[in-house]
Every structure is written in C-alpha cells, then in structure tokens.
Design an enzyme around this catalytic site. Structure first.
Site, short mmCIF file in Angstrom:
data_model
loop_
_atom_site.label_atom_id
_atom_site.label_comp_id
_atom_site.label_asym_id
_atom_site.label_seq_id
_atom_site.Cartn_x
_atom_site.Cartn_y
_atom_site.Cartn_z
N ASP A 1 11.10 -1.05 1.07
CA ASP A 1 11.52 0.26 0.56
C ASP A 1 12.64 0.87 1.40
O ASP A 1 12.96 0.37 2.49
CB ASP A 1 10.31 1.22 0.50
CG ASP A 1 9.44 1.17 1.76
OD1 ASP A 1 9.92 0.71 2.80
OD2 ASP A 1 8.27 1.60 1.69
N HIS B 1 -1.12 4.24 0.21
CA HIS B 1 0.10 3.68 -0.40
C HIS B 1 0.47 2.35 0.26
O HIS B 1 0.13 2.09 1.42
CB HIS B 1 1.27 4.67 -0.40
CG HIS B 1 1.96 4.92 0.90
ND1 HIS B 1 2.38 6.17 1.29
CD2 HIS B 1 2.35 4.09 1.91
CE1 HIS B 1 2.99 6.09 2.46
NE2 HIS B 1 2.98 4.84 2.86
N GLU C 1 2.91 5.25 -4.19
CA GLU C 1 1.98 6.34 -3.91
C GLU C 1 0.83 6.36 -4.92
O GLU C 1 0.91 5.68 -5.96
CB GLU C 1 2.75 7.67 -3.97
CG GLU C 1 3.87 7.80 -2.94
CD GLU C 1 3.34 8.21 -1.56
OE1 GLU C 1 2.24 7.79 -1.17
OE2 GLU C 1 4.06 8.95 -0.86
N ASN D 1 -2.76 7.75 2.55
CA ASN D 1 -3.31 7.95 1.20
C ASN D 1 -3.46 6.64 0.44
O ASN D 1 -3.62 6.63 -0.78
CB ASN D 1 -2.41 8.92 0.41
CG ASN D 1 -0.98 8.40 0.31
OD1 ASN D 1 -0.67 7.31 0.80
ND2 ASN D 1 -0.12 9.16 -0.32
#
Ligand code: GLP
Length: 243
Positions: free
Chosen positions: A63, A133, A138, A131
């Site tokens: 990313d 990801h 996400e 979280n």
C-alpha cells in the site's frame, strides 16, 4: 494456520526474517510481498544483516498513502528505501509500490496490471492493524477485492499518527492491494507484536470470517504462518497460544 508465539518481539521478528530468507534461498527469483509499519522494522534489520542475495527478487508492497510523493519521509516508498532497499542488492526497477500522487484511477490499474503480469506473489509478509486491517483493507473491505482506493478508519489514523506527529497530518486515503490478491499469495507470513494487537489477533484467529475483521479471511488460506509475541497472543485461548 500455523501459529508461532514467542516471548519477545525480537524473537518473533527473527523467526519471520528466517522464513523470508528460507524463501529467497529456495527460490532466488521469488516474487515477494513486503509490508510496512513499525512491526516490520526488526524483520528488515535482520534481513539486511544476512548473507543473502535479493538480486533476482521481484517485489510488491501492499500500500501507499494518497497524497504523499515517493520522497516524503512518511511515504512507504521512503520507508522501504530507508529500511530495506538501500541495504540489500535488490534491483530498484523490480520493486513495485503504488504511487500516492497523480491520477489515482490510472495508478490503481497500473498496479493491478503489474500484479497480474508478475503474480502470484510467492511469499506475502503482512502486519495487522489494531482493527484487523491487512494492507489498508479496513473493516468492511471486499474480501475478494483487487487494488483499490480506501479511506483510512479513525483508529488507523490515530495509530499511524505516531509516525507523523499529529493525526491531522496523516493522509486519510490510501491505495492498497486488495484482499483477493493477498489471498492468491502462495505463502503468507503475518507478524503481530504488542498488546495493542491482541484483540485484532484474537478476532483474526478465533472468530468467524467477517469483513468486520478483514484479517479473519486468512483462516481460509492454506499456507499461512502467524508469528506473534506473547503480548499480541494474550487474548488467544491457551490452546491457540501453545499451537
Ligand atoms: C499500517 C499498514 C499495514 C500495517 C499496519 C500495522 O497502517 N498499512 O500494512 O501492517 O498498519 O502497522 P504497525 O506495525 O506500525 O503497527
């Protein structure tokens, strides 16, 4: 899913680095998938200290932040040069990352085309967000998705603000490799360290597969090693901690 738990982060980082070096030695022209974040620093440091050639390796990163040019100190381009590429014999023209500036739609299709041309990835290294990801996929992400633009969740912006100084300067969008592509990797090594990852790690391993915890989809991969330190494994059942 193989789960390896170590007393300290440094042991976990070295174990992950050993899995990567074994891949590079076994197949010197492997297609590698690199990850970023604080968790990977020890892995890259260990790799840089090994007697290992990366000259025939091709590599893809997961990313990049939208809006950060490749020479921005918080960009993942910069991170990879600083922590890995400048210290090994990898060829820069074989290292691919999404570019965070310019026309995002064109960049997404360029990156996906490269992945299609050179993939599948032989070994994908992954971290995990607080979280759940993976990459910047996400909660709510398409579990079969390809390279795409994604909005960062408030929890990710807060977590990553430690690298930027303030939450306001963290970009709120990124280009990420999709989960569909991650799942086509032949091998996956996920490294999670620290207490802040314990809940996400437990959800990834012990809950059913759900887009609410994107990493949970990794339960469906047939060659994944999850490497943890004791703190990141703390919310797992005792049976899983010992696995
Ligand atoms: C970042 C990256 C992920 C990384 C994760 C954990 O936002 N996009 O690829 O795995 O979040 O980062 P850290 O290791 O700094 O906790």
């Amino acid at each position: 899913m193989i789960i390896k738990t170590f007393q300290t982060p440094i042991e976990a980082e070295h174990y992950a680095a050993d899995l990567i070096s074994a891949q590079v030695r076994a197949k010197p022209n492997s297609v590698m998938g690199w990850a970023t974040g604080g968790t990977m620093l020890g892995v890259y440091k260990a790799l840089c200290g090994m007697d290992l050639s990366f000259k025939d390796i091709r590599a893809f990163n997961l990313d990049e932040y939208i809006g950060l040019p490749p020479d921005h100190p918080q960009s993942y381009h910069f991170y990879m040069r600083q922590h890995l590429f400048d210290h090994i014999d990898i060829s820069p023209d074989r290292c691919h990352l999404p570019v965070g500036i310019g026309d995002t739609a064109i960049e997404i299709s360029r990156y996906q085309d490269l992945l299609r041309t050179y993939g599948p990835i032989d070994l994908q290294l992954l971290g995990i967000g607080q979280n759940g990801h993976i990459g910047f996929n996400e909660p709510g992400a398409d579990l079969d998705g390809l390279t795409r633009k994604t909005a960062l969740s408030p929890i990710t912006i807060r977590a990553n603000s430690r690298y930027f100084g303030t939450a306001e300067t963290v970009p709120n969008e990124a280009i990420t490799m999709g989960i569909g592509t991650i799942m086509t990797a032949r091998k996956i090594v996920l490294l999670g360290c620290g207490a802040s990852k314990a809940d996400a790690v437990a959800a990834m391993i012990q809950q059913s597969v759900t887009p609410d915890c994107p990493a949970s989809v990794l339960q469906r991969h047939d060659d994944i090693t999850v490497v943890l330190d004791k703190a990141a494994a703390a919310s797992l059942s005792l049976e899983k901690q010992r696995a």
